[in-house]
Scaffold this motif. Structure first.
Motif, PDB file in Angstrom:
ATOM      1  N   LYS A  42       1.014  -1.388   0.404  1.00 40.46           N
ATOM      2  CA  LYS A  42       0.169  -0.426  -0.204  1.00 40.46           C
ATOM      3  C   LYS A  42       1.286   1.706   0.205  1.00 40.46           C
ATOM      4  CE  LYS A  42      -1.951   1.327   3.777  1.00 40.46           C
ATOM      5  NZ  LYS A  42      -2.780   2.064   5.219  1.00 40.46           N
ATOM      6  N   GLU A  43      -0.047   2.233  -0.294  1.00 41.76           N
ATOM      7  CA  GLU A  43       0.831   3.503   0.043  1.00 41.76           C
ATOM      8  C   GLU A  43       2.082   3.685   1.285  1.00 41.76           C
ATOM      9  OE1 GLU A  43      -0.866   6.937  -2.159  1.00 41.76           O
ATOM     10  OE2 GLU A  43      -1.964   6.225  -2.886  1.00 41.76           O
ATOM     11  N   ALA A  44       2.636   3.795   1.192  1.00 39.18           N
ATOM     12  CA  ALA A  44       3.762   4.313   2.355  1.00 39.18           C
ATOM     13  C   ALA A  44       4.479   5.529   2.636  1.00 39.18           C
ATOM     14  CB  ALA A  44       4.360   3.165   3.217  1.00 39.18           C
ATOM     15  N   ASN A  45       4.529   6.126   3.593  1.00 39.83           N
ATOM     16  CA  ASN A  45       4.995   7.885   3.916  1.00 39.83           C
ATOM     17  C   ASN A  45       6.081   7.997   5.034  1.00 39.83           C
ATOM     18  OD1 ASN A  45       3.977   9.684   1.483  1.00 39.83           O
ATOM     19  ND2 ASN A  45       2.109   8.209   2.536  1.00 39.83           N
ATOM     20  N   LEU A  46       6.854   8.965   4.914  1.00 37.83           N
ATOM     21  CA  LEU A  46       7.500   9.439   6.716  1.00 37.83           C
ATOM     22  C   LEU A  46       6.899   9.817   7.251  1.00 37.83           C
ATOM     23  CD1 LEU A  46      11.180  10.623   5.200  1.00 37.83           C
ATOM     24  CD2 LEU A  46      10.559   8.246   6.184  1.00 37.83           C
ATOM     25  N   THR A  47       6.324   9.771   8.338  1.00 41.83           N
ATOM     26  CA  THR A  47       5.493  10.212   9.400  1.00 41.83           C
ATOM     27  C   THR A  47       5.407  11.926   9.726  1.00 41.83           C
ATOM     28  OG1 THR A  47       4.532   9.964  11.864  1.00 41.83           O
ATOM     29  CG2 THR A  47       6.743   9.704  11.734  1.00 41.83           C
ATOM     30  N   VAL A  48       4.875  12.654  10.163  1.00 40.46           N
ATOM     31  CA  VAL A  48       4.374  14.416  10.204  1.00 40.46           C
ATOM     32  C   VAL A  48       4.789  14.201  11.436  1.00 40.46           C
ATOM     33  CG1 VAL A  48       3.600  14.566   7.461  1.00 40.46           C
ATOM     34  CG2 VAL A  48       1.733  14.305   9.081  1.00 40.46           C
ATOM     35  N   SER A  49       4.303  13.232  11.921  1.00 43.73           N
ATOM     36  CA  SER A  49       3.606  13.391  13.714  1.00 43.73           C
ATOM     37  C   SER A  49       3.669  12.104  14.637  1.00 43.73           C
ATOM     38  CB  SER A  49       1.784  14.174  13.752  1.00 43.73           C
ATOM     39  OG  SER A  49       1.970  13.853  15.083  1.00 43.73           O
ATOM     40  N   GLY A  50       3.847  10.963  15.861  1.00 42.72           N
ATOM     41  CA  GLY A  50       3.460  10.076  15.885  1.00 42.72           C
ATOM     42  C   GLY A  50       2.202  10.333  17.528  1.00 42.72           C
ATOM     43  N   GLN A  51       1.145  11.721  16.823  1.00 41.88           N
ATOM     44  CA  GLN A  51       0.927  11.708  17.819  1.00 41.88           C
ATOM     45  C   GLN A  51      -0.724  10.598  18.102  1.00 41.88           C
ATOM     46  OE1 GLN A  51      -2.541  14.946  16.769  1.00 41.88           O
ATOM     47  NE2 GLN A  51      -3.451  13.890  18.053  1.00 41.88           N
TER      48      GLN A  51
END
Ligand code: ATP
Ligand code: MN
Length: 465
Positions: free
Chosen positions: A203-212
């Motif tokens: 699936k599409e994956a990205n680098l996180t923008v926040s760990g919230q």
């Protein structure tokens, strides 16, 4: 303490064991002197201060001393003496010198002092050897350590949220894609779109923008948790306050309402500032002298003052009736810009300001909705010189309200099924916030560009080192 056969410069400088032999290792800052005696300023990063090494020219010979130029690395064994010279209490009278590495004066970029910060950014691989970056890196370390200390003492658990995420609904900004697909020839679906089911994660994956969102999962099991890790935003904004890769501290607490959240943020920030004032004095004094004459005063001022707390609506009223000509509008519903934030903090209240109850239209989907149906229980903490340093909120814990907000915003509910499960099973009131580590570093060091408070800044068109 002797480690690997050496004493650190910091320890030698504070020693009064005159006559005792020490071995010191480090990098040469300067060498000066006469035909008979050479004075070498040696620094090993343990402190901003260098130690003076005195070497008898006839004993060591011109040949050896010629190699000891700015930037070279040496080991010195010698006797500690009280210094007669100005600017230092002790010096080392060398008995033995070994040269580990030379630094050709005609090529070494830090041969001279007084380089601009802009120039130093171009040699980020060498700038830790300057006084300025030595100070910044030591403060950065102390601040990170203090953060863990604070939370550990309060019984918070450090949880490691993922750097790679399959959730594209975090909603905090543009993301960087993570893929192993062949970009010049990606697999395609029947609808002629890239087929991410063939990608590494299926699936599409990205680098996180926040760990919230993941931290919330932790808080709804362990009560009080925090994350402290790198986050990534592909915002193409070339500002002195934005990085594409920055570190964020995100505490998340079950059973905290927005007031508890504000109390924690204020106590936490003050703890960190006091820690730095107490543990990084010499580095702060150096930065105060070289870059920002009000640095220590400003930090102390923030520690002493109770933070002002106002609502967004009150902030808009103050801005609108200020008589100021702001570049950006100050009508109700508009997001506060840095010029507005700094006016409130630096001119109006003259202290940090925490603003709550923002319009829901300018804040994220997970924030707790107020009964007025217009605002959410958000809180931003604004600092002098920085503007927003913390963004946080009480979270919406009621399933129906959360889902209706998600649908209103057109976010895919299916992608968030795991997040919604926390509201389905044993939901609880909870709150949290995100502190930008480099924004705090800016405040604490007095630097004015965020590229100068992280070892290897990542910004648009810049990932050399
Ligand atoms: P801003 O409006 O300043 O871009 P934001 O509203 O996007 O910030 P949040 O998503 O609330 O910020 O992130 C929490 C904190 O992370 C901010 O208060 C700030 O301290 C920090 N932060 C956000 N974006 C960046 C960035 N690109 N570089 C460095 N720090 C950042
Ligand atoms: Mn942003």
């Amino acid at each position: 303490m002797i480690i690997k056969g050496r004493t650190k410069v910091k320890e030698a400088l504070s020693s009064s064991d005159y006559g005792k032999e020490f071995t010191l290792k480090g990098w040469v800052r300067t060498r000066r002197g006469s035909r008979n005696v050479a004075f070498i300023a040696l620094n090993d990063g343990s402190t901003i201060n260098s130690i003076q090494v005195v070497a008898d020219v006839p004993v060591f010979g011109e040949e050896l001393l010629k190699k000891i130029t700015t930037g070279s690395c040496i080991s010195v064994t010698g006797v500690l003496k009280e210094s007669m010279g100005k600017g230092q209490n002790v010096e080392i009278v060398a008995n033995k010198i070994e040269v580990y590495g030379t630094a050709d004066p005609s090529a070494y970029p830090l041969q001279k002092k007084g380089h601009t910060l802009e120039f130093l950014r171009e040699i980020a691989h060498l700038r830790p050897r300057t006084n300025t970056f030595g100070s910044i890196l030591r403060i950065r370390h102390a601040l990170a350590f203090a953060i863990h200390n604070y939370f550990n003492d309060k019984g918070f658990y450090y949880i490691h949220t993922p750097v790679i995420t399959g959730a594209d609904a975090e909603g905090a900004g543009e993301m960087f894609r993570v893929t192993t697909l062949d970009l010049s020839n990606p697999p395609m679906t029947n609808e002629n779109k890239v087929d991410f089911s063939e990608d590494f994660f299926g699936k599409e994956a990205n680098l996180t923008v926040s760990g919230q969102l993941e931290a919330e999962l932790g808080a709804l099991a362990l009560s009080e948790v925090y994350t402290f890790g790198p986050t990534f935003r592909a915002e193409n904004s070339n500002t002195p306050r934005h990085l594409a890769e920055f570190w964020m501290i995100e505490p998340e607490m079950a059973f905290y309402d927005i007031d508890d959240n504000m109390d924690l943020a204020e106590e936490f920030l003050k703890y960190l500032l006091v820690y730095i004032l107490e543990h990084c004095r010499e580095d702060l004094e150096f930065l105060n002298k070289m870059y920002d004459k009000e640095l220590i005063e400003r930090i102390s001022h923030v520690v002493e003052k109770k933070f002002e707390r106002i609502t967004y609506t009150e902030a808009i009223d103050i801005l609108s009736s200020s008589g100021r000509n702001f570049e950006f509008p100050t009508n109700w519903g508009a997001d506060l810009q840095s010029e507005h934030e700094r006016f409130l903090v630096e001119e109006h209240f003259k202290r940090p300001v925490t603003i709550t109850d923002y319009p829901k239209t300018i804040k994220a989907f997970y924030m707790k909705q107020n009964d007025d149906n217009k605002t959410v229980r958000a809180m931003d903490v604004l600092f002098p010189k920085i503007g927003e340093i913390i963004g946080g909120s009480q979270r919406e814990e009621i399933m129906e309200r959360l889902v209706s907000r998600i649908e209103e915003l057109g976010i895919s509910k299916d992608d968030l099924w795991w997040y919604l499960d926390t509201r389905r099973f044993g939901t609880a009131p909870h709150s949290g916030f995100g502190l930008g580590f480099e924004r705090l570093m800016l405040f604490v060091t007095g630097m004015s560009n965020i590229r100068d408070v992280i070892p290897f800044p990542r910004t648009p068109k810049n990932a050399e080192f």
